[in-house]
Write a protein that holds these residues in place. Structure first.
Motif, PDB file in Angstrom:
ATOM      1  N   THR A   1       0.849  -1.188   0.000  1.00 15.59           N
ATOM      2  CA  THR A   1       0.000   0.000   0.000  1.00 15.59           C
ATOM      3  C   THR A   1       0.881   1.233   0.000  1.00 15.59           C
ATOM      4  O   THR A   1       1.761   1.392   0.859  1.00 15.59           O
TER       5      THR A   1
ATOM      6  N   THR B   1      -3.102   0.560  -3.600  1.00 19.13           N
ATOM      7  CA  THR B   1      -2.674  -0.743  -3.107  1.00 19.13           C
ATOM      8  C   THR B   1      -2.451  -1.658  -4.307  1.00 19.13           C
ATOM      9  O   THR B   1      -3.313  -1.768  -5.178  1.00 19.13           O
TER      10      THR B   1
ATOM     11  N   LYS C   1       1.663  -8.149   3.789  1.00 18.41           N
ATOM     12  CA  LYS C   1       1.148  -6.812   3.528  1.00 18.41           C
ATOM     13  C   LYS C   1       2.104  -5.766   4.087  1.00 18.41           C
ATOM     14  O   LYS C   1       2.507  -5.837   5.257  1.00 18.41           O
TER      15      LYS C   1
ATOM     16  N   GLU D   1       3.005  -1.388   4.094  1.00 16.91           N
ATOM     17  CA  GLU D   1       2.574  -0.025   3.763  1.00 16.91           C
ATOM     18  C   GLU D   1       3.788   0.894   3.812  1.00 16.91           C
ATOM     19  O   GLU D   1       4.611   0.826   4.739  1.00 16.91           O
TER      20      GLU D   1
END
Length: 354
Positions: A273, A280, A349, A351
């Protein structure tokens, strides 16, 4: 009247080109100053990354600083265009006094400041002479007597960059021994120096006491490999060998890894992201954050693309990455959550602020 406080240039200020000096065929020195009048603070041998406004979008290219921090009013880079050059070719054809460009840095660890010694051996080829020029100029400006053997290899005598300036320095101060090595002579200028390819015999002839010296090497990777092999074959302690390269390191085990021992898997999905952009993007763990950004149509500034220059440094706000770099980021930055997008692989994941 009290003098104004000294202010040093930061890379949030653009650089203004103030002069262009031809050095050799397809080689020029570009001199920059800070429009605000700020001084330049860096270590001899470090580099800057220039953002070049080439057609099709900005291009980031990393160049060693050829000037010395002892001359702080300006900063210079000396560039050589290769047949496939894009950024350097644009500079030679388009960059003129009065133009302003963005720069990132200075940065880099290739400097004699980090390895003080009584004796030095500088070995360079082509534009690899630039960090050596910076370090020698700094030593000269200190006014002390150094002990430096300076070997530079070139195709022909007319290709030797900084020859006159270095010979002037060597004529003004004891302790700087110049050794020029060329592959072939120039038709109209008889050559009486060393001729041939750099090898063990050449090393022994040009610097007989090489075993006692701290060695710095810069040039094309095949050249540096030849220097390494020559030194190793003669029993040199490679702990005293240092090289500058804007190509991927051949010794992966010497690179620094962060975020533990987790290894990216090709068949495992990940997700990045980009918080500032609100995007994303799905990817594989073996994709870098930089490649993932490009797949999403985002532009993260980058230079070398293998962890040397530090141009693509971004803040990671969550998640885990596997990063293997070549010195383009400090331990302090890593502790603060920064990563290099070009050599960081997302695990699960992640960011980032981009």
């Amino acid at each position: 009247m009290p003098s104004a406080a000294v202010r040093y240039w930061k890379d949030d200020e653009m650089l203004e080109c103030v002069s262009v000096i031809p050095e050799a065929p397809n080689v020029s020195t570009f001199c920059f100053a800070a429009p605000s009048g700020a001084l330049f603070d860096y270590l001899p041998g470090q580099f800057v990354t220039l953002e070049l406004p080439v057609p099709g979008g900005p291009l980031h290219r990393t160049y060693t600083i050829s000037s010395s921090p002892s001359r702080a009013l300006s900063i210079t880079v000396t560039v050589k265009a290769q047949p496939d050059s894009i950024g350097t070719r644009w500079m030679l054809d388009n960059l003129r006094p009065g133009m302003r460009i963005k720069a990132i840095g200075p940065a880099g660890h290739f400097t004699s400041h980090h390895h003080p010694a009584e004796k030095y051996l500088f070995i360079s080829a082509g534009s690899g002479i630039t960090p050596m020029m910076s370090m020698v100029t700094y030593m000269y400006d200190l006014g002390r007597i150094p002990d430096v053997v300076f070997i530079n290899c070139a195709k022909r005598p007319s290709d030797i960059v900084f020859r006159e300036r270095l010979e002037h320095i060597a004529s003004r101060i004891d302790g700087i021994e110049l050794r020029w090595v060329v592959e072939e002579g120039d038709r109209f200028h008889p050559w009486t120096g060393y001729k041939g390819m750099f090898n063990q015999l050449m090393l022994g002839l040009t610097a007989p006491d090489y075993l006692e010296r701290e060695v710095f090497c810069c040039g094309p990777e095949p050249f540096m490999q030849a220097v390494r092999e020559a030194l190793q074959g003669l029993g040199f302690d490679m702990d005293h060998y240092h090289q500058e390269s804007f190509q991927p390191s051949l010794a992966k085990e010497e690179q620094d890894a962060t975020e533990g021992d987790v290894v990216p898997e090709h068949d495992v999905s990940a997700e990045v992201t980009f918080a500032s952009s609100g995007v994303t993007q799905s990817c594989k763990e073996t994709d870098t954050i930089l490649a993932t950004a490009r797949s999403a149509g985002l532009n993260i500034p980058s230079g070398c693309t293998f962890g040397v220059c530090g141009t693509c440094k971004i803040k990671k706000t969550s998640g885990q990455v596997h990063m293997v770099h070549n010195g383009g980021i400090t331990e302090e930055d890593i502790a603060d959550g920064y990563v290099l997008a070009c050599c960081s692989h997302p695990i699960g994941k992640v960011e980032v602020e981009a």
